[in-house]
Design a protein around this motif. Structure first.
Motif, mmCIF file in Angstrom:
data_model
loop_
_atom_site.group_PDB
_atom_site.id
_atom_site.type_symbol
_atom_site.label_atom_id
_atom_site.label_comp_id
_atom_site.label_asym_id
_atom_site.label_seq_id
_atom_site.Cartn_x
_atom_site.Cartn_y
_atom_site.Cartn_z
ATOM 1 N N GLY A 53 0.833 -1.196 0.000
ATOM 2 C CA GLY A 53 0.000 0.000 0.000
ATOM 3 C C GLY A 53 0.862 1.238 0.000
ATOM 4 O O GLY A 53 2.059 1.191 -0.258
ATOM 5 N N GLU A 54 0.219 2.365 0.312
ATOM 6 C CA GLU A 54 0.906 3.646 0.302
ATOM 7 C C GLU A 54 1.254 4.075 1.714
ATOM 8 O O GLU A 54 0.516 3.799 2.659
ATOM 9 N N SER A 55 2.379 4.770 1.836
ATOM 10 C CA SER A 55 2.806 5.318 3.110
ATOM 11 C C SER A 55 2.757 6.838 3.006
ATOM 12 O O SER A 55 3.094 7.409 1.971
ATOM 13 N N TYR A 56 2.333 7.481 4.086
ATOM 14 C CA TYR A 56 2.267 8.937 4.111
ATOM 15 C C TYR A 56 3.587 9.560 4.538
ATOM 16 O O TYR A 56 3.740 10.761 4.554
ATOM 17 N N SER A 57 4.570 8.717 4.913
ATOM 18 C CA SER A 57 5.914 9.183 5.240
ATOM 19 C C SER A 57 6.891 8.069 4.861
ATOM 20 O O SER A 57 6.475 6.970 4.508
ATOM 21 N N ALA A 58 8.168 8.358 4.951
ATOM 22 C CA ALA A 58 9.174 7.362 4.581
ATOM 23 C C ALA A 58 9.089 6.165 5.520
ATOM 24 O O ALA A 58 8.939 6.319 6.736
ATOM 25 N N ILE A 59 9.161 4.961 4.949
ATOM 26 C CA ILE A 59 9.137 3.744 5.745
ATOM 27 C C ILE A 59 10.561 3.478 6.209
ATOM 28 O O ILE A 59 11.468 3.354 5.394
ATOM 29 N N SER A 82 3.825 -0.527 16.936
ATOM 30 C CA SER A 82 4.718 -1.424 16.199
ATOM 31 C C SER A 82 6.161 -1.157 16.591
ATOM 32 O O SER A 82 6.466 -0.180 17.276
ATOM 33 N N ASN A 83 7.064 -2.015 16.116
ATOM 34 C CA ASN A 83 8.488 -1.842 16.414
ATOM 35 C C ASN A 83 9.043 -0.557 15.823
ATOM 36 O O ASN A 83 10.068 -0.062 16.269
ATOM 37 N N ASP A 84 8.394 -0.036 14.791
ATOM 38 C CA ASP A 84 8.814 1.232 14.193
ATOM 39 C C ASP A 84 8.136 2.418 14.875
ATOM 40 O O ASP A 84 8.074 3.504 14.319
ATOM 41 N N PHE A 85 7.571 2.179 16.061
ATOM 42 C CA PHE A 85 6.920 3.199 16.876
ATOM 43 C C PHE A 85 5.712 3.818 16.185
ATOM 44 O O PHE A 85 5.417 4.985 16.333
ATOM 45 N N GLU A 86 5.039 3.006 15.425
ATOM 46 C CA GLU A 86 3.832 3.414 14.713
ATOM 47 C C GLU A 86 2.625 3.010 15.559
ATOM 48 O O GLU A 86 2.504 1.854 15.962
ATOM 49 N N ASP A 87 1.742 3.954 15.864
ATOM 50 C CA ASP A 87 0.516 3.613 16.572
ATOM 51 C C ASP A 87 -0.424 2.925 15.601
ATOM 52 O O ASP A 87 -0.741 3.473 14.532
ATOM 53 N N CYS A 88 -0.859 1.723 15.957
ATOM 54 C CA CYS A 88 -1.704 0.921 15.070
ATOM 55 C C CYS A 88 -2.931 0.425 15.807
ATOM 56 O O CYS A 88 -2.924 0.268 17.023
ATOM 57 N N GLU A 89 -3.959 0.163 15.026
ATOM 58 C CA GLU A 89 -5.175 -0.444 15.535
ATOM 59 C C GLU A 89 -5.456 -1.672 14.686
ATOM 60 O O GLU A 89 -5.449 -1.589 13.462
ATOM 61 N N LEU A 90 -5.661 -2.812 15.327
ATOM 62 C CA LEU A 90 -5.929 -4.062 14.621
ATOM 63 C C LEU A 90 -7.334 -4.529 15.000
ATOM 64 O O LEU A 90 -7.608 -4.746 16.188
ATOM 65 N N THR A 91 -8.195 -4.665 14.015
ATOM 66 C CA THR A 91 -9.544 -5.159 14.244
ATOM 67 C C THR A 91 -9.601 -6.614 13.803
ATOM 68 O O THR A 91 -9.367 -6.922 12.637
ATOM 69 N N THR A 134 -10.397 -12.446 9.819
ATOM 70 C CA THR A 134 -10.049 -11.241 9.074
ATOM 71 C C THR A 134 -9.429 -10.254 10.050
ATOM 72 O O THR A 134 -9.927 -10.084 11.164
ATOM 73 N N ILE A 135 -8.327 -9.638 9.636
ATOM 74 C CA ILE A 135 -7.663 -8.616 10.445
ATOM 75 C C ILE A 135 -7.566 -7.354 9.602
ATOM 76 O O ILE A 135 -7.034 -7.380 8.501
ATOM 77 N N ASP A 136 -8.088 -6.247 10.121
ATOM 78 C CA ASP A 136 -7.945 -4.946 9.473
ATOM 79 C C ASP A 136 -6.886 -4.168 10.245
ATOM 80 O O ASP A 136 -6.953 -4.056 11.469
ATOM 81 N N LEU A 137 -5.899 -3.642 9.519
ATOM 82 C CA LEU A 137 -4.800 -2.898 10.127
ATOM 83 C C LEU A 137 -4.934 -1.424 9.768
ATOM 84 O O LEU A 137 -5.011 -1.065 8.590
ATOM 85 N N PHE A 138 -4.968 -0.578 10.793
ATOM 86 C CA PHE A 138 -5.030 0.868 10.628
ATOM 87 C C PHE A 138 -3.831 1.459 11.346
ATOM 88 O O PHE A 138 -3.687 1.299 12.555
ATOM 89 N N CYS A 139 -2.946 2.124 10.598
ATOM 90 C CA CYS A 139 -1.772 2.789 11.182
ATOM 91 C C CYS A 139 -1.834 4.265 10.851
ATOM 92 O O CYS A 139 -2.454 4.668 9.866
ATOM 93 N N THR A 140 -1.139 5.077 11.628
ATOM 94 C CA THR A 140 -1.231 6.523 11.450
ATOM 95 C C THR A 140 -0.596 7.007 10.149
ATOM 96 O O THR A 140 -1.035 8.011 9.600
ATOM 97 N N ILE A 155 -5.199 -1.682 5.438
ATOM 98 C CA ILE A 155 -5.014 -2.939 4.727
ATOM 99 C C ILE A 155 -5.706 -4.040 5.528
ATOM 100 O O ILE A 155 -5.836 -3.941 6.748
ATOM 101 N N SER A 156 -6.160 -5.068 4.840
ATOM 102 C CA SER A 156 -6.813 -6.203 5.499
ATOM 103 C C SER A 156 -6.049 -7.483 5.198
ATOM 104 O O SER A 156 -5.416 -7.612 4.154
ATOM 105 N N TYR A 157 -6.149 -8.416 6.122
ATOM 106 C CA TYR A 157 -5.553 -9.739 5.972
ATOM 107 C C TYR A 157 -6.633 -10.768 6.279
ATOM 108 O O TYR A 157 -7.489 -10.540 7.124
ATOM 109 N N SER A 158 -6.587 -11.887 5.583
ATOM 110 C CA SER A 158 -7.472 -12.986 5.947
ATOM 111 C C SER A 158 -6.607 -14.186 6.270
ATOM 112 O O SER A 158 -5.483 -14.316 5.796
ATOM 113 N N GLY A 159 -7.137 -15.052 7.112
ATOM 114 C CA GLY A 159 -6.370 -16.204 7.541
ATOM 115 C C GLY A 159 -7.224 -17.179 8.303
ATOM 116 O O GLY A 159 -8.448 -17.153 8.228
#
Length: 185
Positions: A88-94, A130-139, A149-155, A160-164
């Motif tokens: 996906g897209e990042s709003y800042s450098a990864i 996350s280890n990169d100090f990113e605040d995340c929300e996992l549903t 299904t896991i939905d990942l929301f980071c600042t 992005i979503s994952y299924s498993g």
């Protein structure tokens, strides 16, 4: 155009879940299904579980991408261990040279936890850093048949979503950032 993309994403996601549900239901007896549902219920209550990620569903388009690696999410003892590949897209450098979101013994808070008996689904939201100090929300949405299904929301990343699948056996390992696998005991 945007409505067409959303509609195609919705149709593909629905068909994927429907096919996965049919495959899971076809192989188990009613007794086995009840045992699995009870195990998943206990795991969600105790927040002690493992989930194998099998597909990624980027929110920016209708492309579902299967994984061929062993991506495991482990929730245990108030922490989360996972490496979630990111497309996906990042709003800042990864930072670093990988394109994933790492959680290594990251503590979390639960902001929402329910069971929908009509749909046979547990749902909960974890907030972690996350280890990169990113605040995340996992549903998380875990169905009684084990489909997840896991939905990942980071600042700074697009959603992005994952299924498993929920893993009944806890002897799996999570890949850590040094590309070495470490047992989770």
């Amino acid at each position: 155009m945007k409505a067409l993309k959303l509609l195609s994403l919705l149709i593909i996601s629905t068909l994927t879940l429907l096919l996965a549900s049919c495959a899971a239901i076809g192989g188990n007896s009613a007794e086995e299904d009840a045992i699995l549902a009870a195990e998943i219920g206990a795991a969600c209550e105790d927040m002690d579980m493992q989930i194998r990620i099998t597909q990624v569903i980027p929110k920016g388009g209708p492309h579902i991408r299967p994984f061929y690696g062993d991506y495991i999410v482990r929730i245990q003892d108030g922490t989360i261990d996972a490496y979630l590949p990111y497309i996906g897209e990042s709003y800042s450098a990864i930072p670093g040279d990988d394109y994933g979101v790492w959680f290594q013994r990251a503590t979390y808070t639960i902001s929402h936890k329910t069971y929908d008996q009509k749909r046979g689904m547990y749902s909960f939201v974890l907030k972690a850093r996350s280890n990169d100090f990113e605040d995340c929300e996992l549903t998380f949405r875990i169905y009684d048949n084990g489909e997840t299904t896991i939905d990942l929301f980071c600042t700074t990343l697009t959603n992005i979503s994952y299924s498993g699948t929920y893993l009944e056996n806890s002897n799996y390992q999570v890949t850590v950032k040094s590309s070495v696998t470490a047992p989770l005991n």
